[in-house]
Design a protein around this motif. Structure first.
Motif: not given
Ligand code: FAD
Ligand code: FES
Length: 266
Positions: A26, A79, A121-122, A148-149, A153-154, A171, A202
């Motif tokens: 990112y 990204k 999201r992401g 986020a995953q 990644l937040l 997450t 997202g």
């Protein structure tokens, strides 16, 4: 009439001011292009290229993540996923950026809005950030629902935390906040608060969940859609998305659509 006052997208060169790796793949890029920065609105985007010999051939679309009209700059949060964004990731301050923008319709904040929910999201947070800042400026309370995953990644969570009424995290791996769907938190808030408008960006799955909640709790909701884009200006019809009013061009009639209009086939 000054060129800034004409409501058509501008095709100009900008200068890369900085390009910072935030986390994993990112990055945040700052571009100086005063004519575009002065016209840009939350939810709009630019088509961008900074590659030589037209390789890849097409420009790529990116939402405005930050808009600084006074300094004539705007930011992109992106990204690295393919050829274009790999070149972007390697670019340096001083590089030239070819731009078309601002493009698309942008977010609407209806009059008398007191509370909004933003659901991201992401990388979806990129499109929502200028809306969050504009809402804050107007004294609107913000409830943020970020997923986020994994925890790192937040993106922008500290900044959003500092200006929101409440922030909820989920997450996939449970490393920050809860596991599961962030919309479960939204449902809990909807039981207690009146949320005037929900904005989502997202994932298709997230948008479908918002639609289900909308049927139950009856709020306004808007989604920022993404499709592959060739021209970005409404000419090629390569970016159409199915809606209950026929196919619409995401770059021209969108990218912001009322959630109830959007049809996902799967
Ligand atoms: C209106 C709009 C705003 C956007 N804003 C942002 C933003 O703020 N930040 C950001 O990081 N990205 C954003 N995107 C997505 C961004 O445009 C793509 O990530 C970029 O075009 C990828 O270019 P590339 O050359 O690196 O990848 P490519 O080599 O073109 O593609 C690599 C892989 O990613 C897939 N892919 C490419 N574009 C998309 C897309 N739009 N949706 C789903 N899959 C895709 C391809 O199918 C391929 O599998 C936005 C897209 C749109 C339409
Ligand atoms: S990208 Fe060409 S019409 Fe939308």
């Amino acid at each position: 009439m000054k060129i800034e006052n004409i409501n058509i997208p501008l095709m100009i060169s900008g200068n890369l001011i900085e390009n910072i790796n935030l986390n994993d793949n990112y990055y945040r890029m700052r571009i100086k292009a005063p004519q575009i920065a002065r016209k840009a609105k939350p939810g709009q985007f630019v088509m961008l290229s900074m590659w030589k010999n037209k390789d890849p051939f097409l420009k790529r679309p990116f939402s405005f993540y930050g808009i600084e009209s006074d300094s004539g700059t705007f930011d992109i949060l992106y990204k690295e996923i393919g050829k274009g964004t790999q070149i972007m990731a390697k670019s340096k301050a001083g590089d030239l950026v070819e731009l078309i923008g601002p493009l698309g319709n942008g977010f609407k904040i209806p009059e008398n809005t007191n509370n909004i929910a933003v659901v991201a999201r992401g990388i979806g947070i990129a499109a929502l950030m200028p809306l969050i800042l504009e809402s804050k400026k107007r004294g609107i309370a913000i409830y943020a629902f970020l997923s986020a995953q994994t925890g790192n990644l937040l993106l922008c969570s500290n900044e959003i935390n500092s200006i929101s009424e409440k922030v909820f995290y989920t997450t996939d791996d449970g490393s920050k906040g809860a596991k599961g769907m962030v919309t479960n938190f939204l449902q809990n808030v909807l039981k207690e608060e009146v949320i005037d408008v929900v904005y989502v960006c997202g994932s298709k799955r997230l948008t479908k969940h918002i639609r289900n909640l909308q049927r139950k709790y009856n709020f306004l909701a808007f989604v920022s859609l993404e499709e592959h884009m060739a021209c970005g200006i409404g000419a090629c019809k390569g970016c159409v998305h199915k809606t209950n009013d026929g196919y619409k061009r995401v770059c021209k009639e969108g990218p912001i659509f009322p959630v109830e209009e959007v049809i996902f086939d799967d």
